[in-house]
Structure formats: structure tokens, C-alpha cells
Write a protein that holds these residues in place. Structure first.
Motif, PDB file in Angstrom:
ATOM      1  N   ALA A  82     -12.681  -1.292   9.521  1.00  0.00           N
ATOM      2  CA  ALA A  82     -11.511  -0.705  10.187  1.00  0.00           C
ATOM      3  C   ALA A  82     -10.360  -1.707  10.249  1.00  0.00           C
ATOM      4  N   VAL A  83     -10.672  -2.966  10.532  1.00  0.00           N
ATOM      5  CA  VAL A  83      -9.644  -4.012  10.544  1.00  0.00           C
ATOM      6  C   VAL A  83      -9.018  -4.149   9.165  1.00  0.00           C
ATOM      7  N   GLY A  84      -9.836  -4.130   8.129  1.00  0.00           N
ATOM      8  CA  GLY A  84      -9.324  -4.227   6.766  1.00  0.00           C
ATOM      9  C   GLY A  84      -8.390  -3.077   6.415  1.00  0.00           C
ATOM     10  N   VAL A  85      -8.775  -1.867   6.810  1.00  0.00           N
ATOM     11  CA  VAL A  85      -7.932  -0.704   6.547  1.00  0.00           C
ATOM     12  C   VAL A  85      -6.621  -0.814   7.325  1.00  0.00           C
ATOM     13  N   LEU A  86      -6.700  -1.291   8.566  1.00  0.00           N
ATOM     14  CA  LEU A  86      -5.495  -1.470   9.372  1.00  0.00           C
ATOM     15  C   LEU A  86      -4.535  -2.453   8.705  1.00  0.00           C
ATOM     16  N   ILE A  87      -5.058  -3.553   8.179  1.00  0.00           N
ATOM     17  CA  ILE A  87      -4.227  -4.536   7.482  1.00  0.00           C
ATOM     18  C   ILE A  87      -3.571  -3.906   6.260  1.00  0.00           C
ATOM     19  N   LEU A  88      -4.317  -3.073   5.538  1.00  0.00           N
ATOM     20  CA  LEU A  88      -3.770  -2.398   4.357  1.00  0.00           C
ATOM     21  C   LEU A  88      -2.608  -1.475   4.732  1.00  0.00           C
ATOM     22  N   VAL A  89      -2.783  -0.711   5.795  1.00  0.00           N
ATOM     23  CA  VAL A  89      -1.717   0.201   6.243  1.00  0.00           C
ATOM     24  C   VAL A  89      -0.495  -0.587   6.698  1.00  0.00           C
ATOM     25  N   LEU A  90      -0.719  -1.689   7.414  1.00  0.00           N
ATOM     26  CA  LEU A  90       0.401  -2.516   7.870  1.00  0.00           C
ATOM     27  C   LEU A  90       1.144  -3.139   6.690  1.00  0.00           C
ATOM     28  N   ALA A  91       0.427  -3.520   5.645  1.00  0.00           N
ATOM     29  CA  ALA A  91       1.077  -4.053   4.446  1.00  0.00           C
ATOM     30  C   ALA A  91       1.950  -2.980   3.795  1.00  0.00           C
ATOM     31  N   PHE A  92       1.471  -1.751   3.800  1.00  0.00           N
ATOM     32  CA  PHE A  92       2.263  -0.637   3.276  1.00  0.00           C
ATOM     33  C   PHE A  92       3.528  -0.445   4.110  1.00  0.00           C
ATOM     34  N   ASP A  93       3.394  -0.572   5.434  1.00  0.00           N
ATOM     35  CA  ASP A  93       4.559  -0.476   6.318  1.00  0.00           C
ATOM     36  C   ASP A  93       5.613  -1.526   5.957  1.00  0.00           C
ATOM     37  N   VAL A  94       5.165  -2.754   5.721  1.00  0.00           N
ATOM     38  CA  VAL A  94       6.091  -3.836   5.376  1.00  0.00           C
ATOM     39  C   VAL A  94       6.894  -3.472   4.134  1.00  0.00           C
ATOM     40  N   VAL A  95       6.213  -2.960   3.104  1.00  0.00           N
ATOM     41  CA  VAL A  95       6.889  -2.597   1.852  1.00  0.00           C
ATOM     42  C   VAL A  95       7.910  -1.492   2.094  1.00  0.00           C
ATOM     43  N   VAL A  96       7.500  -0.457   2.828  1.00  0.00           N
ATOM     44  CA  VAL A  96       8.382   0.695   3.044  1.00  0.00           C
ATOM     45  C   VAL A  96       9.617   0.304   3.849  1.00  0.00           C
ATOM     46  N   PHE A  97       9.427  -0.464   4.925  1.00  0.00           N
ATOM     47  CA  PHE A  97      10.569  -0.793   5.771  1.00  0.00           C
ATOM     48  C   PHE A  97      11.486  -1.839   5.128  1.00  0.00           C
ATOM     49  N   ARG A  98      10.940  -2.695   4.278  1.00  0.00           N
ATOM     50  CA  ARG A  98      11.807  -3.589   3.511  1.00  0.00           C
ATOM     51  C   ARG A  98      12.683  -2.783   2.568  1.00  0.00           C
ATOM     52  N   TRP A  99      12.093  -1.808   1.910  1.00  0.00           N
ATOM     53  CA  TRP A  99      12.865  -0.923   1.032  1.00  0.00           C
ATOM     54  C   TRP A  99      13.921  -0.172   1.828  1.00  0.00           C
ATOM     55  N   ALA A 100      13.527   0.357   2.989  1.00  0.00           N
ATOM     56  CA  ALA A 100      14.456   1.130   3.811  1.00  0.00           C
ATOM     57  C   ALA A 100      15.644   0.277   4.255  1.00  0.00           C
ATOM     58  N   THR A 101      15.382  -0.979   4.622  1.00  0.00           N
ATOM     59  CA  THR A 101      16.466  -1.868   5.028  1.00  0.00           C
ATOM     60  C   THR A 101      17.433  -2.114   3.874  1.00  0.00           C
ATOM     61  N   ALA A 102      16.886  -2.230   2.676  1.00  0.00           N
ATOM     62  CA  ALA A 102      17.724  -2.536   1.509  1.00  0.00           C
ATOM     63  C   ALA A 102      18.597  -1.360   1.098  1.00  0.00           C
ATOM     64  N   VAL A 103      18.100  -0.127   1.279  1.00  0.00           N
ATOM     65  CA  VAL A 103      18.839   1.041   0.765  1.00  0.00           C
ATOM     66  C   VAL A 103      19.435   1.890   1.879  1.00  0.00           C
TER      67      VAL A 103
END
Length: 229
Positions: free
Chosen positions: A165-186
Motif C-alpha cells: 500500500a505504501v508503494g502504491v501511495l508513492i506511485l500515485v504521489l509521483a503521478f501527482d507531481v508530474v501532473v501538477f508540474r505540467w499544470a503549472t507550466a501550461v
């Protein structure tokens, strides 16, 4: 939620999908864009980092200590589901019924963003406070995510299940980082009216999720019976 008796592919997939709803970018993305619309690029980045780190920290703490909290405070996962469903309904109603100024209203200044953020007053507030509430909680880490994390903590049958569960949580949080970095840029290139429509549609979907959380909670505590529950 799938019984937490064994660690298999179905458990990992179910957990990933549930956490993608509960601490993924879907609910928080439009409010983030709206509230940061009038901020400088450097402030947007600070807000993004604060939002992500706060949601991640709270999520990890709930996953580790959620089971202890249920015993100390004497509430069941079913009761948590009912409460979370009600809160999610309130959030959804504010998204659907709120006026919203979209992502293009840059008149709010560095401390205001473009509006009220789905019913949460943000004009004149410190951007770092906005990053914690309402962006980190209850938008990024929303009531559905709290239910999932506390339930995982309370009902995990082994350290292996909890570790997965911790591993899956880290994976989802990494996805969040990518999405919000993109959102900030565009963010400056996004159409405000389309984002507002997206917010309303997501609000309806969240309302349905809130109802389902409440129904599942009522079924868990034995008040009602759901077919196939």
C-alpha cells in the motif's frame, strides 16, 4: 473495498485506482489552477510543493497510524465512510453550484488567486496557507482518500500488504507531481470557460462518489444492505 487478506495483483490494482481517486490530481487540479491564477510563477511553484508535500505527509501518517486512530477514537471504517461521504457531498455541491471565476481571473493578486476556490475564501490569504487548506486537504487528499488510507491501515493483514500500500501511495504521489508540474507550466494557456465546465462535471461525479461512500458506510455498520456489497 477488497478484503485485505492477501497480496495479489487484484489488491494492488484496486488500491491504485482507489488512491488515484482519493489522493490523485482529478479533484484538486481545477481548484489549483483557479486559486493560483493570479500568482507569480515562483509563488505557484511554492504552492505546488507545499500542497504536494502536505498531502503526502498526511497520507503516509494516515496509512501508518490510521488503525491506531480507529481504536483510540472508537470509530469504525463504516462510520468514517459515512462522514467522508457527507463531506465529499458538500465539496461536490460547492463545485457544482459555486460561481467560480475560472483560471483566467488574475485580479486576485499573489495572495488571492482567481476566486473563492469552490466555496473556500482565499482572497487576502497567505498562499502557503491556501496550499495546505483547501488545496492539500480536502482537495488533493480528499475524503475518499482518507477512508481508503485509514481502512488499509486498520485492516491490512500483514506488513507485506501494508508495504505494498505504501508503494502504491508513492506511485500515485509521483503521478501527482508530474501532473501538477505540467499544470503549472501550461496554466496561462488554459481556457477558463472549459476549465469551469470541467469543474462542474467533476462536481457531479464527486457527488455520486460521496453518496456511494455514505451508502458503503451505512452497509458496513449494518444499517442497510447493498446488493453485492
Amino acid at each position: 473495498m477488497k478484503e485485505l487478506e492477501s497480496l495479489d495483483a487484484a489488491f494492488v490494482i484496486d488500491t491504485f485506482l482507489l488512491l488515484l481517486i482519493g489522493i490523485g490530481p482529478k479533484i484538486a487540479l481545477v481548484p489549483f489552477l483557479e486559486m493560483t491564477a493570479g500568482m507569480t510563477e515562483s509563488t505557484k511553484r511554492r504552492v505546488r510543493r507545499k500542497m504536494l508535500t502536505t498531502a503526502a505527509l498526511v497520507g503516509v501518517l494516515l496509512l501508518i497510524l490510521g488503525g491506531v486512530l480507529t481504536r483510540l477514537l472508537h470509530f469504525s471504517p463504516g462510520a468514517l465512510g459515512i462522514a467522508s461521504g457527507i463531506i465529499l457531498l458538500i465539496i461536490a455541491a460547492s463545485m457544482v453550484l459555486g460561481q467560480g471565476n475560472g483560471t483566467g481571473g488574475g485580479n486576485g493578486g499573489a495572495h488571492g488567486g482567481g476566486g473563492h476556490g469552490g466555496g473556500h475564501q482565499i482572497i487576502g490569504r497567505d498562499p502557503m496557507e491556501v496550499a495546505v487548506f483547501p488545496l492539500a486537504v480536502p482537495y488533493l487528499l480528499n475524503p475518499a482518500g482518507i477512508v481508503v488510507l485509514v481502512t488499509l491501515s486498520a485492516e491490512a493483514s500483514s506488513l507485506a500488504v501494508l508495504g505494498a500500500a505504501v508503494g502504491v501511495l508513492i506511485l500515485v504521489l509521483a503521478f501527482d507531481v508530474v501532473v501538477f508540474r505540467w499544470a503549472t507550466a501550461v496554466s496561462s494557456k488554459l481556457d477558463a470557460s472549459r476549465m469551469l465546465v470541467t469543474e462542474k462535471v467533476f462536481g457531479f461525479l464527486l457527488a455520486a462518489l460521496g453518496v456511494q461512500l455514505a451508502l458503503n458506510g451505512l452497509a458496513d455498520v449494518g444499517v442497510i444492505h447493498l446488493t453485492g456489497h
